[in-house]
Design an enzyme around this catalytic site. Structure first.
Site, mmCIF file in Angstrom:
data_model
loop_
_atom_site.group_PDB
_atom_site.id
_atom_site.type_symbol
_atom_site.label_atom_id
_atom_site.label_comp_id
_atom_site.label_asym_id
_atom_site.label_seq_id
_atom_site.Cartn_x
_atom_site.Cartn_y
_atom_site.Cartn_z
ATOM 1 N N ASP A 1 0.167 -7.620 1.287
ATOM 2 C CA ASP A 1 0.617 -6.235 1.478
ATOM 3 C C ASP A 1 2.139 -6.135 1.541
ATOM 4 O OD1 ASP A 1 0.245 -3.512 1.613
ATOM 5 O OD2 ASP A 1 -0.071 -3.463 3.783
ATOM 6 N N SER B 1 4.718 2.681 7.705
ATOM 7 C CA SER B 1 4.432 1.546 6.834
ATOM 8 C C SER B 1 5.666 1.138 6.056
ATOM 9 C CB SER B 1 3.327 1.907 5.831
ATOM 10 O OG SER B 1 2.074 1.582 6.335
ATOM 11 N N HIS C 1 0.808 -1.221 0.000
ATOM 12 C CA HIS C 1 0.000 0.000 0.000
ATOM 13 C C HIS C 1 0.845 1.277 0.000
ATOM 14 C CE1 HIS C 1 0.290 -0.278 4.544
ATOM 15 N NE2 HIS C 1 0.415 1.023 4.401
#
Length: 472
Positions: free
Chosen positions: A152, A226, A122
């Site tokens: 992911d 992230s 993402h």
């Protein structure tokens, strides 16, 4: 297509429109936060070398080896519009329409020689350009080697030398209570370190996410973290920071519930992306359903924990292992299976072709079977299934839609002028039933057409319209 009864329409509408009570916040910084040069000097607190005659413990020596391997990733996506005027640069400037959307995340160098950086999918999804900033201030263009939305995980390559890489630890050896440290670029502030412990392992069952086997930690994982590193006290990579969890509309910020993808899982995805450009996932080959109170009572089960086998597909791993219709699957490879979604999640995490144990309850008796998962097909050509589907290609429903409660297969492609095209199949159609039989996945679609039915009627969702389509 004719409309289906209102009840079914409402059920499908509910599947699309339902709101969750709690949510994940992907730890990626939005465009409104400008990046800050990670090479700026950082303030250091002046602590005494000892207290009470004892040297103070410090993570600094370990972090000196870790932080050079953690990078900042800035992704850029071109803003596209259907308005011709809005594509004019002067018009965009006059009305403040941005040319790009930007977001920030983090990444971890895992192979210095080849310049390979692990991050979250993402962070780089739909990006038209990726810029990677190293801890020493160098800024480079990144190239996506491969990405796997369902886990992911993404892999980026950068053209740089003199890199520092982190060793991937065996995350299966982690224990609740182990100390861990998160390193990333939260809020675009620059490289930041937070610490905590492993709060839980094997977390799953969260709506809207892919295959789940998260490490839960109370080390702060904030927006921009992230793709960053979760390391043990030896400075080895044990996880890829992914998200934090917060009640909906909470203004509490980070509340100490963060999640990371285990390094063993991320490493396996990385190796497959390098070898083939995609990830092969296994399938047991059963259609399963959740255990209702009525089923629990009728089968005299001790609990509603598990999933009921409603169908065993011919030629599947389950058939070879001796799984039978009516079995209740309670665990796979010692991982408890709470429901049908948990079974699907575990299938996607286990290796293809290697023995796995399947715990089942059959006629009140507990059995342990051995199976070797087979590759789960992600595309099927319609011509191989039925002549009326010639020209169509069917794909499995993306996992994020399955997590929202939808079931079926997607029409991935329809060739113009083909028989499927003449039968009014369209790309993007979601096929939920064939002749009244549910088809939750490609294996079920194949099984439903093995009998070569004379009548072929699809129940499908097209945009906001639910209906049936008869194929000639």
């Amino acid at each position: 297509m004719r409309p289906l009864p209102t009840t079914l329409s409402l059920l499908l509408a509910a599947a699309f429109g339902g709101a969750a009570v709690s949510h994940f916040e992907p730890a990626r910084t939005p465009a409104s936060v400008a990046p800050i040069d990670v090479a700026l000097p950082q303030a250091r607190a002046a602590l005494p070398a000892e207290a009470g005659g004892q040297p103070l413990p410090s993570l600094a020596p370990m972090l000196r080896n870790v932080t050079p391997a953690v990078v900042n990733i800035q992704s850029k996506q071109i803003v596209r519009t259907n308005n011709p005027l809005a594509n004019d640069p002067l018009f965009r400037q006059a009305f403040g329409i941005p040319d790009f959307r930007q977001s920030l995340g983090s990444g971890v160098v895992v192979d210095a020689a080849r310049g390979l950086v692990l991050t979250n999918n993402h962070v780089i999804a739909d990006a038209d350009g990726i810029t990677v900033t190293l801890a020493d201030g160098r800024t480079l263009e990144g190239q996506v080697v491969g990405a796997d939305p369902d886990s992911d995980v993404a892999l980026v390559r950068i053209p740089a030398d003199h890199l520092t890489a982190l060793k991937l630890a065996d995350s299966t050896q982690l224990q609740v209570g182990d100390f861990v440290v998160a390193v990333g670029n939260p809020f675009g502030l620059g490289q930041t370190v937070t610490s905590g412990i492993v709060s839980a392992l094997g977390r799953s069952g969260f709506q809207g996410l892919g295959y789940q086997n998260f490490i839960q930690t109370d080390a702060s994982i904030n927006p921009g973290n992230s793709g960053g590193a979760l390391v043990n006290l030896r400075g080895e990579l044990v996880g890829i920071n992914t998200a934090n969890f917060n009640p909906s509309d909470s203004n509490n910020g980070n509340i100490g519930i963060g999640f990371a993808i285990p390094s063993s899982m991320a490493g396996d995805v990385m190796r497959q992306l390098l070898a083939t450009g995609k990830v092969a996932r296994g399938s047991l080959g059963v259609e399963a359903q959740d255990l209702s109170d009525r089923i629990v009572r009728a089968m005299k089960l001790a609990s509603s924990h598990g999933t009921l086998v409603a169908r065993v597909y011919p030629g599947s791993a389950a058939q070879a292992a001796g799984v039978q219709v009516g079995d209740v699957i309670t665990a796979m490879n010692s991982q408890q299976i709470a429901n049908s979604q948990a079974l699907h999640n575990q299938e996607g995490l286990l290796p293809v072709g290697k023995p796995v144990t399947v715990n089942v309850v059959r006629d009140g008796q507990s059995l342990v079977l051995s199976a070797a998962l087979k590759v789960q097909a992600d595309k099927l050509a319609g011509a191989m299934l039925d002549p009326r589907l010639q020209g169509a290609t069917f794909g499995d429903l993306p996992l994020n839609l399955k997590q929202k409660g939808l079931a079926g297969v997607v029409v991935a492609q329809v060739a113009p002028g083909s028989r499927a095209f003449a039968n009014n199949l369209q790309r993007g159609d979601l096929v939920a039933q064939i002749n009244g039989t549910d088809v939750p996945d490609l294996a079920a679609l194949q099984a439903a057409l093995e009998a070569k039915p004379t009548r072929l009627q699809f129940t499908l969702l097209r945009g906001q319209l639910v209906g049936t389509l008869s194929l000639q």
